[in-house]
Design a protein around this motif. Structure first.
Motif, mmCIF file in Angstrom:
data_model
loop_
_atom_site.group_PDB
_atom_site.id
_atom_site.type_symbol
_atom_site.label_atom_id
_atom_site.label_comp_id
_atom_site.label_asym_id
_atom_site.label_seq_id
_atom_site.Cartn_x
_atom_site.Cartn_y
_atom_site.Cartn_z
ATOM 1 N N ASP A 169 23.585 39.742 74.284
ATOM 2 C CA ASP A 169 24.449 39.702 74.326
ATOM 3 C C ASP A 169 25.486 39.402 75.643
ATOM 4 O O ASP A 169 25.324 39.414 76.597
ATOM 5 N N GLN B 139 32.858 41.618 72.461
ATOM 6 C CA GLN B 139 31.618 41.749 72.406
ATOM 7 C C GLN B 139 30.704 40.549 71.790
ATOM 8 O O GLN B 139 31.417 39.945 70.346
ATOM 9 N N LYS C 175 27.375 38.390 70.136
ATOM 10 C CA LYS C 175 25.825 39.486 70.058
ATOM 11 C C LYS C 175 24.854 37.887 70.320
ATOM 12 O O LYS C 175 24.763 36.877 70.029
ATOM 13 N N ASN C 176 23.803 38.294 70.836
ATOM 14 C CA ASN C 176 23.072 37.692 71.067
ATOM 15 C C ASN C 176 23.255 35.873 71.036
ATOM 16 O O ASN C 176 23.119 34.963 70.425
#
Lengths: 547, 547
Positions: free
Chosen positions: B411, B422, B424-425
């Motif tokens: 992340d 934030q 993700k991935n």
């Protein structure tokens, strides 16, 4: 009187003790244990029944102290070999009945009650109420003209058990007064100082949790702990929830415990798992297996989103009412991690007092020793370090070191009212490994192969060889498993094929030698080639067809 | 400023964090982890370096917080891919130097000291003294025009460390006052309430043990804990004993620590292990590896009577100055059991306060949070349950939930002085498995095969087939590994051979079909036959040669 522990010493598991007097034998417990990590592919481990099979006619019966797997799990395998009556209280007999049905065995099960006195030949046996993490546990006093023996079984000291039936202390004190020649006592928790808390403590913690819970509660525990299951059901009822049950062993034990009257609840409080969808989250508790993180258990399937009836969602509360059994720590934290990734609230032993042990800690053991005051003492049910610590505890209480005997499985203790003598390695007491239908057919050779296969896989070299003319007719073909992903390593495999062909041809050139010479040659050459290219050591198997 | 954790989240191990600002990258730590149980045959696990390899030109350097394997173990593998400078204090750099020498890598190692401020491109880095279970540990403050970041590294709060160098609290307080935008903090011990005791506690326990000891003392601990080794040596000297060292990593670390001045002792107190035979038992301490029960370690070899220089005997005292790392519990108790069978006195964590943790417990973490008072917080170094608990702890201290970020490896957190977001991935962050020379070439297919092979072994069916005429020219031969012990099951193997022949003939009768049809036919028939006879499911591999 001779005592042979066949299992349960230098290990925690597969408890079994043989008592022999003149031409008569009685047996205490017949357990199984779960395989160690290096026992690849093994389902369960059982005691070595050789001595019992060879002396089948002498056996008067097997007496079971309680219904845990490490005390009853070996029974189907024993009864497949010899037919002997099994004595036990109702809950363990019910659990044994289920097992025997699965194995298609009739069996001769004879119910007894705590408090009963009965005879097995010359053995006078008295079953005494004790407390443990499963209902209906007993300890045993066994008397012959030679000696009076006391065996604690597994136990804890719970002054306030859920079922209101504490240890029969009066009886234990009476035995101490009459005089016990040999005591065998549970050593599982001997490393732990202090006292083991009552099962009531878990009830109090759970009460607080249930009272505050707003959403669905899923609670995992040992199916055999029917007292705890009873408590959970009572709390569900108290806080206006229905309960459902998930997991095969939980379903089986709950069914049995209801039939036998160990579990009681108001009509309408139970609901089938597949009918829980319409029940509001705040009115439901699901009791499930999987508190040890077992990968195929109901809880693990929920954590993996693979449970047919239970789909976890944010806000659910999952309680693991257990402590990891040594060796299961990683499995338990894996499940906890998966659950917490689902934004489920997870309550487990590291965050709340959600479990108590079923075994006596040091101060509890001191009480039992002080009540029974045996002449001789043999610590049982423990790894070697536990037995040593338990012996030391007995010494600290004033026993003479010479009167304490640390045995290994297969040793013999001969005991009478005056003396006890230890003999080493008298009967065979190996671990017997069960793999599928095979009992004892997987030994060191097979396990070593499985270990090697698991570490680097194998490479098979197949060729058809015309022996008369010394030519390779077909092949060599190289086939591997568990070595490298072949599609990505075609060059390596092709190089190995060339190497194998060179090696075979070098060995048959100038006249055929015996097959072993050719096989050893190619095996050595391939091993070196593979190790040099990959630093791995797969099993190399040359297979040649003679054309 | 972008942060990518590549390792160390949702796991304890292989810590690695990437910081990116404009076109510049710096990296904190480059660790490895040990394989999980199901990673059959894997030696070590390292982070996925893909993002770094693809952006090699941007990297200004890797800064190492301390010398534990989960912070430095990945460096040789990284440097085999890209050449980047490694910054660290002297002890970790010494340990890295040893590693690089083993791998035949030169490397560009740049020593720093606690207290140093230095620049890596636009990153202003400050190395701050902290305390942990290895000497010379630092935490880091990293500043760019976008944000000021604080990373605790691994730490405990030890007010009285052995080397007299406590955490630089004044500096931490100053950072808190200046304002930290993002803190990343160690979560390893966040489940534990209270405070982590000082390393001095172990010294006091050991002092009591050494003072009373009459015979030889063998003490196992982590080789990297040079403070503890120093304390053991001091106690040896105090009680009139010489010390020797056993185990490769202990020898290496002691040598390095002496060179670097971390270990000090009077001349004549050290003795070579192979010269200890003439030293009286009451005047000798052997410091060894193996406190985690590692099967090939010096202590395990002593327990197995396979150590070249140390033969244990009754009366020896063996101390395991450690607590089992989760997953190693069984190995440790195996070693303890073997030792106690030798009538050696064994002292380990269950019987004395023989170890303290190197990580901060809850109250210690609260102190760090309260000193630093970061705007945003990312818990690091922990399994998911630890990260969740650490986030909750920060909330309990008054942080807003929205300012706390639980990331997974791969992340991205984008942070500046006002906000953090934030994603993700964003980068690949898989476990990269190392097996021998192969890095990343063992994937799921190979692991699944190794698992299946380990559970029931395999059966190979080899035959030469004349395709044109539809006849089996030679074979089938049946070869098995890890299935049954063939010598005792010749009948079963012969029956399998007949079954295979029938199956092949049925499939080529009336005209040759394609090879796959024949192979699948015999595989299915054999699988059924074997399962029915044994309830086992070995891998079945038909291999046919076309003649």
């Amino acid at each position: 009187m001779k005592i042979f522990p066949i299992g349960g010493l230098n290990e925690i598991g597969k408890n079994m003790t043989v008592l022999e007097y003149k031409d008569q034998i009685m047996v205490i417990d017949c357990g199984m244990s779960f395989p160690e990590d290096e026992m690849f592919g093994i389902d369960v481990v059982i005691p070595d029944f050789t001595y019992l099979i060879n002396n089948a006619k002498k056996i008067r019966g097997v007496v079971i102290t309680h219904g845990h797997e490490d005390h009853i799990g070996g029974i189907p395998y024993l009864l497949k070999k010899i037919n002997v009556p099994i004595y036990g209280t109702r809950l363990p007999l019910g659990l044994i009945r289920n097992k025997l049905d699965e194995h298609g065995i009739k069996g001769d099960l004879r119910p007894i009650n705590a408090g009963d006195k009965f005879r097995l030949g010359d053995f006078k046996v008295e079953a005494i109420r004790t407390t443990h993490s499963i209902a209906d546990s007993i300890c045993l006093c066994i008397e012959t003209p030679a000696a009076r023996i006391f065996h604690t079984g597994d136990f804890k000291i719970d002054y306030t058990p859920i079922d209101g039936e504490p240890i029969d202390f009066a009886k234990l004190a009476e035995l101490g007064r009459k005089g016990i020649d040999l005591m065998m006592a549970d050593s599982t928790n001997v490393m732990r100082p202090g006292f083991t808390p009552s099962e009531q403590v878990v009830g109090q913690t759970l009460d607080g949790i249930f009272r505050e819970a707003k959403n669905r509660i899923i609670i995992a525990t040992f199916s055999s702990n029917v007292h705890r299951v009873q408590k959970i059901i009572e709390l569900a009822v108290r806080y206006g929830r229905k309960f459902a049950v998930s997991g095969r062993s939980m379903e089986n034990v709950v069914k049995l415990a209801v039939e036998l009257g160990y579990l009681k609840f108001p009509a309408g409080s139970y609901v089938e798992l597949n009918k829980t969808r319409n029940i509001p989250d705040s009115e439901l508790v699901i009791i499930t297996t999987g508190s040890q993180g077992e990968p195929m258990s109901a809880l693990a399937r929920m954590a993996d989103d693979e449970h047919r009836n239970v789909k976890l969602k944010k806000g659910d509360m999952v309680i693991l009412s257990s402590t990891p059994v040594p060796g299961n720590e990683k499995e338990v934290s894996n499940v906890v991690n998966k659950l917490s990734e689902k934004e489920v609230e997870v309550i487990y032993n590291e965050v709340a007092d959600i479990h108590v042990s079923g075994h006596a800690c040091q101060e509890d053991l001191k009480l039992i020793h002080s009540l029974i005051r045996p002449k001789f003492f043999m610590p049982v049910h423990g790894e070697h370090r536990h037995l040593v610590r338990h012996a030391k505890l007995a010494e600290e209480l004033g026993m003479k070191k010479d009167n304490i005997f640390i045995l290994s499985n297969g040793d013999q203790l001969t005991v009478d009212k005056r003396k006890a003598i230890q003999f080493k390695n008298v009967v065979s007491a190996d671990d017997i490994l069960v793999d599928g239908l095979g009992v004892g057919d997987v030994g060191n050779v097979v396990l070593r192969d499985r270990k090697m296969l698991s570490e680097s896989g194998l490479i098979i070299i197949v060729a058809a060889i015309d022996r008369a003319n010394g030519v390779v007719v077909s092949g060599p073909e190289i086939v591997s498993r568990g070595f490298v992903y072949v599609k990505e390593h075609e060059e390596l495999i092709e190089a190995a094929r060339k190497k194998a062909l060179e090696s075979i041809e070098a060995n048959i050139r100038g006249g055929f030698k015996d097959w072993n010479t050719i096989k050893n040659g190619v095996r050595d050459d391939m091993r070196k080639f593979v190790f040099k290219s990959t630093r791995r050591s797969p099993i190399i198997m040359p297979i040649f067809l003679d054309i």
